[in-house]
Design a protein around this motif. Sequence first.
Motif, mmCIF file in Angstrom:
data_model
loop_
_atom_site.group_PDB
_atom_site.id
_atom_site.type_symbol
_atom_site.label_atom_id
_atom_site.label_comp_id
_atom_site.label_asym_id
_atom_site.label_seq_id
_atom_site.Cartn_x
_atom_site.Cartn_y
_atom_site.Cartn_z
ATOM 1 N N GLU A 163 14.281 -23.294 24.648
ATOM 2 C CA GLU A 163 15.520 -22.536 24.426
ATOM 3 C C GLU A 163 16.374 -22.498 25.691
ATOM 4 O OE1 GLU A 163 17.008 -17.999 23.706
ATOM 5 O OE2 GLU A 163 15.256 -18.626 22.548
ATOM 6 N N TYR A 175 8.429 -22.438 23.602
ATOM 7 C CA TYR A 175 9.696 -22.081 22.953
ATOM 8 C C TYR A 175 10.707 -21.603 23.990
ATOM 9 C CZ TYR A 175 13.327 -19.752 20.380
ATOM 10 O OH TYR A 175 14.573 -19.371 19.932
ATOM 11 N N ASP A 176 10.286 -20.701 24.887
ATOM 12 C CA ASP A 176 11.198 -20.177 25.906
ATOM 13 C C ASP A 176 11.738 -21.305 26.782
ATOM 14 O OD1 ASP A 176 10.898 -17.588 25.018
ATOM 15 O OD2 ASP A 176 9.385 -17.046 26.519
ATOM 16 N N LYS A 224 12.725 -17.122 16.571
ATOM 17 C CA LYS A 224 12.121 -17.887 17.668
ATOM 18 C C LYS A 224 11.264 -19.027 17.124
ATOM 19 C CE LYS A 224 12.298 -14.277 21.175
ATOM 20 N NZ LYS A 224 13.273 -14.997 22.008
#
Length: 224
Positions: A159, A155-156, A139
Motif C-alpha cells: 500500500e 499489505y502495508d 485491507k
Amino acid sequence: MRILIVEDDPLLSHHLKTELQEIGNQAHCASTANEGLHIAKDYPNDIAIVDLGLPDRDGISLIKDIRDAGIRIPILVLTARANWQDKVSALDAGGDDYLVKPFQKEELVARLNALVRRSAGFVKPEIKAGDIALDLLAKKVTVGDKPLDLTAFEYDLLEYMVRHNRQVVSKHRLLDVLYQDQEGDPNTIEVMMSRLRKKLTQAGQENPISTIRGQGYIFELQVS
C-alpha cells in the motif's frame, strides 16, 4: 494507515490507539503539542488527529507549525468546543476536518479513511494500478479477479509503495513505515520485498516494483 494521535487525555488517547490498531492501523501517541510536532517531523504518517485543548499550547498553533514545516498530511481536529468560530479557526490554521467530542468510533474511522483517500487523490476506497486493486477499508488485494494472500506487513508495504508510486522509497523509510518506534533490520525489507514480488508474479502480475541501486525501490505502475 499510520496515524499520529495528539491528545492529552490519557484514557481517550489509549482508547483511540487501541481501537485504531485493532482494525489494522498503526498509531503514534503524543500528549503535548511539542511532542506531536516532533513525531510529525520524524516519522512517516498518513494522517494526524489533533485535539485543540493541549497542555503546553493550543492545538491550532500545532497545526500551523505542522503546515509551516511543509508536512502535508491531512489533519482531523478533535474539539470539545461546539462554537463555529473555533471550528473555522482550526480549518484556517490548516486542519482538514473536525469532529466534536463525544463521537462514535465508526464516524471517526469513516472521517479518517475519507481524508486519506482525498489527500492521495482517491475518492473511492480502492486504489488500482494495472491489474492490482487494493481495498483500503478491508485491507485486501486482488490481481485481476483473484485475491492475493498477503501478510499484514506485506499489505502495508504494498500500500505504501502504491500510494507513493513512481517515487523512490528508501529502505529506512520503509522501516519507519512498518516498525515506527521499534528497531528494524534493513534486511527484513529485502526479504519482505522479495516475498511480495514473488506473490505478485505467481498471481500473473509482471513485477511492478524495481530496485534503484543504492537508493531504494520504486513502484512503476500508474495508479488510478
